[in-house]
Write an enzyme that holds these catalytic residues in place. Structure first.
Site, PDB file in Angstrom:
ATOM      1  N   PHE A   1       0.833  -1.215   0.000  1.00  0.00           N
ATOM      2  CA  PHE A   1       0.000   0.000   0.000  1.00  0.00           C
ATOM      3  C   PHE A   1       0.871   1.270   0.000  1.00  0.00           C
ATOM      4  CE2 PHE A   1      -1.931   2.715   3.533  1.00  0.00           C
ATOM      5  CZ  PHE A   1      -2.548   3.600   2.656  1.00  0.00           C
TER       6      PHE A   1
ATOM      7  N   THR B   1      -2.069   5.042   8.607  1.00  0.00           N
ATOM      8  CA  THR B   1      -2.145   5.657   7.285  1.00  0.00           C
ATOM      9  C   THR B   1      -3.213   4.931   6.480  1.00  0.00           C
ATOM     10  OG1 THR B   1       0.148   6.309   7.443  1.00  0.00           O
ATOM     11  CG2 THR B   1      -0.761   6.184   5.221  1.00  0.00           C
TER      12      THR B   1
ATOM     13  N   TYR C   1       5.312  -7.711  16.023  1.00  0.00           N
ATOM     14  CA  TYR C   1       5.398  -6.506  15.184  1.00  0.00           C
ATOM     15  C   TYR C   1       6.095  -5.375  15.931  1.00  0.00           C
ATOM     16  CZ  TYR C   1       3.711  -2.799  12.025  1.00  0.00           C
ATOM     17  OH  TYR C   1       3.617  -1.739  11.155  1.00  0.00           O
TER      18      TYR C   1
ATOM     19  N   THR D   1      11.676 -10.418   9.238  1.00  0.00           N
ATOM     20  CA  THR D   1      11.700  -9.358   8.219  1.00  0.00           C
ATOM     21  C   THR D   1      12.245  -8.057   8.810  1.00  0.00           C
ATOM     22  OG1 THR D   1       9.923 -10.380   6.955  1.00  0.00           O
ATOM     23  CG2 THR D   1      10.214  -8.016   6.651  1.00  0.00           C
TER      24      THR D   1
ATOM     25  N   ASP E   1      10.133  -6.976  -3.612  1.00  0.00           N
ATOM     26  CA  ASP E   1       8.958  -7.390  -2.838  1.00  0.00           C
ATOM     27  C   ASP E   1       8.773  -8.890  -3.032  1.00  0.00           C
ATOM     28  OD1 ASP E   1       6.111  -7.583  -1.854  1.00  0.00           O
ATOM     29  OD2 ASP E   1       6.250  -5.403  -1.887  1.00  0.00           O
TER      30      ASP E   1
ATOM     31  N   SER F   1       7.236  -5.164   5.292  1.00  0.00           N
ATOM     32  CA  SER F   1       6.765  -5.856   6.500  1.00  0.00           C
ATOM     33  C   SER F   1       5.247  -5.968   6.439  1.00  0.00           C
ATOM     34  CB  SER F   1       7.101  -5.066   7.775  1.00  0.00           C
ATOM     35  OG  SER F   1       6.446  -5.650   8.897  1.00  0.00           O
TER      36      SER F   1
END
Ligand SMILES: NC(=O)c1ccc[n+]([C@@H]2O[C@H](COP(=O)([O-])OP(=O)(O)OC[C@H]3O[C@@H](n4cnc5c(N)ncnc54)[C@H](O)[C@@H]3O)[C@@H](O)[C@H]2O)c1
Length: 329
Positions: free
Chosen positions: A13, A181, A151, A98, A33, A81
């Site tokens: 995104f 966001t 996370y 990651t 990616d 991530s």
């Protein structure tokens, strides 16, 4: 001469919008990616503008060396991530790797090439904050063994690793603490608040909120977000910087606004509050303003309007068959 940028997570995104911004500024852009949460169609516009796409997991050092061989970068943006809470239970080890092994591989690349590197950190480093609004000097209140810890700790480790590469190897690091966001190209079924509310509202279903909806979030439109990250990269600020919109709304307010915008009349459905869900989120953006001159410009009303068109199109393309992903629901 054009600058060369690498965007890790560029099919996601925020990364795809950042890619578009860099291309519009004349950069040569390579995206790396592995599509774990990204989508190829996010790069449709970028493909027309010459983006180079590389399919690789950033945890794979030899894969990166092979797929990026011969490429030289001035700027590396690491946005790779998974970011949705519904993924925290599905792939916690992947998320930790990651943010640690993956980020280290990109720091090594930056070190080898003398490139600047920006790490996409998160407001989650503050955890369930006891300081409001959240200012960068606050150390946070994170549960190391909670539902969100994979996370939160990946982001905290990524920041510590960035700083360590600056101290030990002189790498030019930037750290963006990104606050909520939203905008077009979010996966409609990725479980985050904005896509969930739109998909539910456009299907005439009750919007799902956790707890009583009095918890607050500050919503930043994606064009403001990527402008902030770009400004940070160009600045000389190597400390962490909050990038977000400081206007705070309750989750209930957001639900009511989206219901009104879509004409949805279904009742709101309440589910239990997940463990360690932050009660208040609002960035103090004084450091961003002072270091970069950046501040957000897009109002929530304008931003939600463009989301409405986007999620309507997503539903049409899917023949109406998208299910909002709800935590524990
Ligand atoms: N969207 C937000 O509100 C928000 C808030 C705070 C922080 N962030 C951070 O910003 C970044 C982008 O978030 P987003 O909302 O665009 O999420 P996203 O899931 O849409 O994008 C992440 C991208 O990274 C790719 N990716 C993940 N792991 C990878 C790996 N190991 N190797 C290669 N590619 C990998 C995914 O396929 C995806 O394309 C993330 O680092 C996220 O943690 C986002």
């Amino acid at each position: 001469m054009s600058k060369n940028a690498l965007v890790a997570g560029g099919a996601g995104f925020i990364g795809s919008h950042l890619t578009d911004l860099l291309l519009s500024k004349g950069y040569n852009v390579t995206v790396v990616d592995n599509l774990v949460t990204g989508r190829p169609q996010n790069l449709d516009a970028a493909r027309k503008n010459g983006v180079h796409y590389v399919d690789c997991d950033i945890r794979d050092a030899s894969g990166l060396a092979k797929t990026l061989a011969g490429k030289k970068f001035d700027e590396i943006y690491n946005l790779a991530s998974p970011a949705s809470p519904v993924d925290f239970a599905k792939m916690p080890v992947f998320i930790l790797e990651t943010g640690s092994i993956g980020h280290r591989n990109l720091l090594d690349l930056a070190r080898a090439q003398g490139a600047r590197i920006l790490f996409a950190s998160s407001s989650e480093v503050y955890g369930d904050a006891e300081v409001h609004p959240q200012v960068e000097s606050y150390f946070g209140n994170v549960n190391t063994v909670g539902h969100r810890s994979c996370y939160d700790e990946a982001k905290r480790f990524g920041e510590a690793l960035s700083l360590s590469y600056k101290i030990e190897h002189g790498v030019e690091v930037r750290m963006a603490r990104i606050f909520n966001t939203y905008g077009p190209r979010m996966r409609p079924d990725d479980g985050r608040i904005t896509p969930n509310f739109f998909i539910q509202a456009l299907q005439g279903q009750p919007l799902t909120i956790y707890g009583d909806g009095s918890q607050t979030r500050s919503f930043c439109y994606v064009s403001d977000q990527v402008a902030g990250q770009y400004a940070l990269m160009q600045s000389s600020e190597s400390r962490p910087v909050n990038i977000g919109n400081p206007i705070e709304r309750t989750v209930l307010e957001m639900a009511t606004t989206i219901n009104k915008l879509t004409g949805n009349t279904a009742e709101i459905r309440r589910l239990p509050l997940p463990e360690n869900d932050p009660k208040m989120r609002k960035p103090d953006i004084s450091r961003a303003k002072a270091s970069t001159g950046w501040e957000p410009r897009v109002s929530l009303e304008e931003g939600l309007q463009s989301c409405l068109e986007n999620f309507r199109r997503e539903l049409e393309l899917a023949g109406g068959k998208i299910t909002a992903r709800v935590l524990g629901g």
